[in-house]
Design an enzyme around this catalytic site. Structure first.
Site, PDB file in Angstrom:
ATOM      1  N   ARG A   1      -6.730   8.599  -8.297  1.00 43.33           N
ATOM      2  CA  ARG A   1      -6.326   7.185  -8.224  1.00 43.33           C
ATOM      3  C   ARG A   1      -7.564   6.368  -8.518  1.00 43.33           C
ATOM      4  O   ARG A   1      -8.568   6.463  -7.799  1.00 43.33           O
ATOM      5  CB  ARG A   1      -5.772   6.834  -6.838  1.00 43.33           C
ATOM      6  CG  ARG A   1      -5.625   5.336  -6.641  1.00 43.33           C
ATOM      7  CD  ARG A   1      -4.859   4.965  -5.394  1.00 43.33           C
ATOM      8  NE  ARG A   1      -3.437   5.218  -5.553  1.00 43.33           N
ATOM      9  CZ  ARG A   1      -2.493   4.742  -4.757  1.00 43.33           C
ATOM     10  NH1 ARG A   1      -2.831   3.987  -3.729  1.00 43.33           N
ATOM     11  NH2 ARG A   1      -1.235   5.009  -4.976  1.00 43.33           N
TER      12      ARG A   1
ATOM     13  N   HIS B   1       1.583   3.531 -12.772  1.00 41.50           N
ATOM     14  CA  HIS B   1       1.782   4.323 -11.550  1.00 41.50           C
ATOM     15  C   HIS B   1       2.950   5.289 -11.782  1.00 41.50           C
ATOM     16  O   HIS B   1       4.025   5.142 -11.210  1.00 41.50           O
ATOM     17  CB  HIS B   1       2.072   3.379 -10.373  1.00 41.50           C
ATOM     18  CG  HIS B   1       1.929   4.009  -9.027  1.00 41.50           C
ATOM     19  ND1 HIS B   1       1.514   5.320  -8.836  1.00 41.50           N
ATOM     20  CD2 HIS B   1       2.169   3.509  -7.776  1.00 41.50           C
ATOM     21  CE1 HIS B   1       1.486   5.575  -7.531  1.00 41.50           C
ATOM     22  NE2 HIS B   1       1.886   4.508  -6.876  1.00 41.50           N
TER      23      HIS B   1
ATOM     24  N   GLN C   1       5.005   7.224  -8.920  1.00 39.96           N
ATOM     25  CA  GLN C   1       5.943   6.364  -8.186  1.00 39.96           C
ATOM     26  C   GLN C   1       7.253   6.237  -8.953  1.00 39.96           C
ATOM     27  O   GLN C   1       8.340   6.262  -8.372  1.00 39.96           O
ATOM     28  CB  GLN C   1       5.320   4.981  -7.980  1.00 39.96           C
ATOM     29  CG  GLN C   1       6.220   4.018  -7.235  1.00 39.96           C
ATOM     30  CD  GLN C   1       6.418   4.402  -5.781  1.00 39.96           C
ATOM     31  OE1 GLN C   1       5.450   4.615  -5.051  1.00 39.96           O
ATOM     32  NE2 GLN C   1       7.666   4.494  -5.332  1.00 39.96           N
TER      33      GLN C   1
ATOM     34  N   ASP D   1       7.403  -5.851  -6.306  1.00 39.19           N
ATOM     35  CA  ASP D   1       6.155  -5.237  -5.832  1.00 39.19           C
ATOM     36  C   ASP D   1       5.273  -6.365  -5.310  1.00 39.19           C
ATOM     37  O   ASP D   1       5.540  -7.555  -5.557  1.00 39.19           O
ATOM     38  CB  ASP D   1       5.480  -4.481  -6.999  1.00 39.19           C
ATOM     39  CG  ASP D   1       4.254  -3.670  -6.577  1.00 39.19           C
ATOM     40  OD1 ASP D   1       4.067  -3.437  -5.366  1.00 39.19           O
ATOM     41  OD2 ASP D   1       3.472  -3.288  -7.469  1.00 39.19           O
TER      42      ASP D   1
ATOM     43  N   CYS E   1       7.937  -0.106  -4.113  1.00 37.44           N
ATOM     44  CA  CYS E   1       7.098   1.096  -3.982  1.00 37.44           C
ATOM     45  C   CYS E   1       6.336   1.124  -2.669  1.00 37.44           C
ATOM     46  O   CYS E   1       5.882   2.186  -2.254  1.00 37.44           O
ATOM     47  CB  CYS E   1       6.141   1.172  -5.164  1.00 37.44           C
ATOM     48  SG  CYS E   1       4.919  -0.156  -5.225  1.00 37.44           S
TER      49      CYS E   1
ATOM     50  N   ARG F   1       8.649  10.393  -2.985  1.00 34.76           N
ATOM     51  CA  ARG F   1       7.314  10.672  -3.532  1.00 34.76           C
ATOM     52  C   ARG F   1       6.978  12.144  -3.318  1.00 34.76           C
ATOM     53  O   ARG F   1       6.435  12.808  -4.190  1.00 34.76           O
ATOM     54  CB  ARG F   1       6.249   9.793  -2.835  1.00 34.76           C
ATOM     55  CG  ARG F   1       6.368   8.304  -3.096  1.00 34.76           C
ATOM     56  CD  ARG F   1       6.122   7.948  -4.545  1.00 34.76           C
ATOM     57  NE  ARG F   1       4.806   8.389  -5.018  1.00 34.76           N
ATOM     58  CZ  ARG F   1       3.655   7.751  -4.819  1.00 34.76           C
ATOM     59  NH1 ARG F   1       3.638   6.607  -4.171  1.00 34.76           N
ATOM     60  NH2 ARG F   1       2.504   8.215  -5.300  1.00 34.76           N
TER      61      ARG F   1
HETATM   62  N1  NVA Z   1       0.880  -2.779  -7.669  1.00 33.01           N
HETATM   63  C1  NVA Z   1       0.391  -2.157  -6.464  1.00 33.01           C
HETATM   64  C2  NVA Z   1       1.040  -0.831  -6.240  1.00 33.01           C
HETATM   65  C3  NVA Z   1       0.651  -0.162  -4.962  1.00 33.01           C
HETATM   66  C4  NVA Z   1       1.233   1.185  -4.786  1.00 33.01           C
HETATM   67  C5  NVA Z   1      -1.114  -2.016  -6.533  1.00 33.01           C
HETATM   68  O1  NVA Z   1      -1.627  -1.603  -7.575  1.00 33.01           O
HETATM   69  O2  NVA Z   1      -1.775  -2.332  -5.553  1.00 33.01           O
HETATM   70  N1   CP Z   2       3.408   3.352  -3.311  1.00 31.93           N
HETATM   71  C1   CP Z   2       2.159   3.865  -3.177  1.00 31.93           C
HETATM   72  O1   CP Z   2       1.572   4.429  -4.106  1.00 31.93           O
HETATM   73  O2   CP Z   2       1.653   3.749  -1.936  1.00 31.93           O
HETATM   74  P1   CP Z   2       0.161   4.094  -1.483  1.00 31.93           P
HETATM   75  O3   CP Z   2      -0.733   3.053  -2.071  1.00 31.93           O
HETATM   76  O4   CP Z   2       0.214   4.032   0.023  1.00 31.93           O
HETATM   77  O5   CP Z   2      -0.199   5.459  -1.983  1.00 31.93           O
END
Ligand code: NVA
Ligand code: CP
Length: 308
Positions: free
Chosen positions: A107, A134, A137, A225, A267, A295
């Site tokens: 990540r 992502h 997800q 989101d 998500c 997930r």
């Molecule tokens: N759009 C959000 C998704 C989190 C899982 C982010 O990137 O923070």
């Molecule tokens: N939806 C998601 O990826 O959550 P986290 O940021 O908690 O991994």
């Protein structure tokens, strides 16, 4: 010796880089895991390394539990407790990790880092979120839709909110799983133009507008989101996003415009009263807890596919 079988590893980098049949196979395998129809442990003796340059609850726990359920082991790496935090390159990290572990999940911020990892690793690399996409997800989201509403092909999904990394992966998914996607977002927060034009060239049923009501009307699923993704937290910028995104909040009035049996997805993490009201996310059309659970099942499918 570098791990891997010498062939190009089966990376899971984005939904547009994996073939449709493979994506469908992963979803079907994920559904078997969900239903307890496959309890085999094909990854005994395999180790997954996870690198997190950003926080995570779901991705971290679901990958760790998923790997263990498949018989494997996990090594967790944060940026600050590895030499990555002191400037060791992604390329060198990829080459070193490939001597110890069988698969890597990362990540990170810029997608270039993900691609650098994939270029230098001799083992499969999985995208656990970047600023741009992502995909893990989305596999869980497609599974969740199909769990509740049957095949997603030909259905209509409405996205109301920021044209962010999740929106981009929804665009990839619309092409790969053949559903209609209607995105409503502010003109300042559109999804990347290259992704939109790629989708259009693929013949996607993609509509982008700035009108949440129009996008949601008659949709089979409504998705949103956070207004402030990880990395967008700068105070002035975050406030500006709140102002721009307020008209895209998913509240009961907006959800009522969707199909009668429409489901709501997010998500997570969610911010009640911002992108979604408590009455929607905690209401009876919301499937967010199944979505979070999926997930685990979807990623077991991804891990098994990468290491098949
Ligand atoms: N759009 C959000 C998704 C989190 C899982 C982010 O990137 O923070
Ligand atoms: N939806 C998601 O990826 O959550 P986290 O940021 O908690 O991994």
């Amino acid at each position: 010796m570098p791990k891997g079988n010498g062939a190009t590893p089966r990376h899971f980098l984005d939904l547009d880089t994996v073939g449709k049949a493979d994506l469908r196979g992963i979803i079907e395998q994920g559904q078997r895991y969900r239903l307890g129809k496959d309890e085999a442990r094909p990854l005994v003796g395999k180790t997954l390394a996870m690198i997190f340059e950003k926080p995570s609850t779901r991705t971290r726990v679901s990958f760790e539990v998923g790997m263990k359920e498949l018989g494997g082991e996990v090594v967790m790496l944060g940026t600050n407790d590895t030499q990555l935090g002191r400037g060791e390159s992604i390329a060198d990290t990829a080459r070193v990790l490939s001597r110890y572990v069988d698969i890597i999940m990362i990540r990170t911020t810029a997608e270039d880092k993900l691609h650098e990892m994939a270029r230098y690793a001799t083992v499969p690399v999985i995208n656990g979120l970047t600023d741009r996409t992502h995909p893990c997800q989305l596999m869980a989201d497609v599974m969740t839709f199909e769990q509740h509403r049957g095949p997603i092909a030909g259905k209509s999904i409405a996205w109301s909110g920021d044209g962010n990394n999740m929106a981009t992966s929804w665009i990839h998914a619309a092409v790969q799983f053949d559903f209609e996607l209607r995105i409503a977002c502010p003109k300042e927060l559109m999804p990347p133009a290259d992704v939109v034009s790629w989708a259009q060239k693929q013949g996607a049923k993609l509509r982008i507008s700035h009108d949440a009501e129009q996008a949601v009307t008659g949709a089979d699923c409504v998705v949103t989101d956070t207004w402030v993704s990880m990395g967008d937290e700068e105070p002035g910028k975050a406030k500006m996003r709140h102002n721009m995104l307020a008209p895209y909040r998913v509240d009961e009035r907006l959800l009522q415009r969707a199909a009668k049996d429409a489901i709501f997805m997010h998500c997570l993490p969610a911010h009640r009263g911002e992108e979604v009201t408590a009455s929607v996310i905690d209401g009876k059309q919301s499937v967010v807890w199944d979505e979070a659970e999926n997930r685990l099942h979807a990623q077991k499918g991804i891990l098994a596919w990468c290491l098949a």
